[in-house]
Design a protein around this motif. Structure first.
Motif, short mmCIF file in Angstrom:
data_model
loop_
_atom_site.label_atom_id
_atom_site.label_comp_id
_atom_site.label_asym_id
_atom_site.label_seq_id
_atom_site.Cartn_x
_atom_site.Cartn_y
_atom_site.Cartn_z
N GLN A 4 59.98 62.54 48.32
CA GLN A 4 59.77 60.98 47.77
C GLN A 4 61.16 60.45 48.19
N ALA A 5 61.09 59.13 49.31
CA ALA A 5 62.08 58.60 49.42
C ALA A 5 62.32 57.33 48.55
N SER A 6 63.73 56.92 48.38
CA SER A 6 63.98 55.86 47.74
C SER A 6 65.14 55.09 48.09
N GLY A 7 65.62 53.73 47.52
CA GLY A 7 66.78 53.37 47.93
C GLY A 7 66.80 52.22 49.01
N GLY A 8 65.73 51.83 49.50
CA GLY A 8 65.47 50.41 50.33
C GLY A 8 65.84 49.40 49.77
N GLY A 9 65.81 48.46 50.35
CA GLY A 9 66.21 47.08 49.94
C GLY A 9 66.51 46.10 50.80
N LEU A 10 66.89 44.62 50.34
CA LEU A 10 67.56 43.79 51.29
C LEU A 10 68.84 43.77 51.34
N HIS A 22 64.08 62.87 47.55
CA HIS A 22 63.97 63.79 46.43
C HIS A 22 62.93 64.90 46.83
N ALA A 23 62.96 66.06 46.67
CA ALA A 23 62.22 67.20 46.95
C ALA A 23 61.63 67.93 45.85
N SER A 24 60.27 68.23 45.78
CA SER A 24 59.84 69.06 44.71
C SER A 24 59.87 70.51 45.55
N GLY A 25 59.45 71.43 44.45
CA GLY A 25 59.48 72.77 44.82
C GLY A 25 60.69 73.60 44.92
N ASN A 73 71.84 70.63 47.21
CA ASN A 73 70.63 71.47 46.85
C ASN A 73 70.64 71.48 45.74
N ALA A 74 71.57 71.38 44.67
CA ALA A 74 71.47 71.57 43.35
C ALA A 74 70.42 70.69 42.65
N LYS A 75 70.64 69.20 43.34
CA LYS A 75 69.78 68.08 43.01
C LYS A 75 68.45 68.09 44.01
N LYS A 76 68.17 69.01 44.86
CA LYS A 76 67.20 68.96 45.60
C LYS A 76 66.87 67.65 46.40
N SER A 77 68.14 67.27 46.97
CA SER A 77 68.04 65.76 47.27
C SER A 77 68.74 65.62 48.60
N GLY A 97 60.69 66.99 56.34
CA GLY A 97 61.23 68.34 56.08
C GLY A 97 60.67 69.35 56.57
N GLN A 98 61.26 70.66 57.08
CA GLN A 98 60.48 71.52 57.55
C GLN A 98 61.28 72.92 57.08
N ARG A 99 60.78 73.92 56.82
CA ARG A 99 61.31 75.17 56.31
C ARG A 99 61.77 75.79 57.40
N PHE A 100 63.06 75.60 57.99
CA PHE A 100 63.69 76.17 59.10
C PHE A 100 65.07 75.84 58.86
N SER A 101 65.98 76.83 59.79
CA SER A 101 67.39 76.60 59.63
C SER A 101 67.84 75.22 60.33
#
Length: 123
Positions: A4-10, A22-25, A73-77, A97-101
């Motif tokens: 979930q992306a946020s923070g955009g604006g004018l 922010h990522a879940s999981g 990583n602690a905030k998953k963001s 996102g992609q599960r890869f190094s």
């Protein structure tokens, strides 16, 4: 992972914005992430990406020296600090996102995508 992306604006030209994704999981630390943008009538393009280690981020030439990607990583963001914004930076910004190094600025690299957040740069 769901994003979930946020923070955009004018913002005025020369201004700054900080985008967040922010990522879940529970496996955030194994994921590489990218920020992409799409302006009206244009293809979605890679802006920046960061590997799962957090080292050696990559930037498109158009944003080098102005944008900074980071992850907590602690905030998953994942964050995209955008400074010295120009009118040509205006677009919908997406995180992926992609599960890869390693990461990539190529769209096809990523399996998970968040909804976009709109950035408008205008006086």
């Amino acid at each position: 992972v769901q994003l979930q992306a946020s923070g955009g604006g004018l913002v005025q030209p020369g201004g700054s914005l900080r985008l967040s994704c922010h990522a879940s999981g529970s496996t955030f630390e194994y994921f590489a992430f990218g920020w992409f943008r799409q302006a009206p009538g244009k293809e979605r393009e890679g802006v920046s990406c960061i590997p799962n280690s957090g080292d050696n981020a990559y930037y498109d030439d158009s944003v080098k020296g102005r944008f900074t990607i980071s992850r907590d990583n602690a905030k998953k963001s994942v964050y995209l600090q955008m400074n010295s914004l120009k009118p040509e930076d205006a677009a919908i910004y997406y995180c992926a996102g992609q599960r890869f190094s390693s990461c990539s600025l190529q769209r096809k690299w990523y399996h998970s995508w968040g909804q976009g957040t709109l950035v408008t740069v205008s006086s």
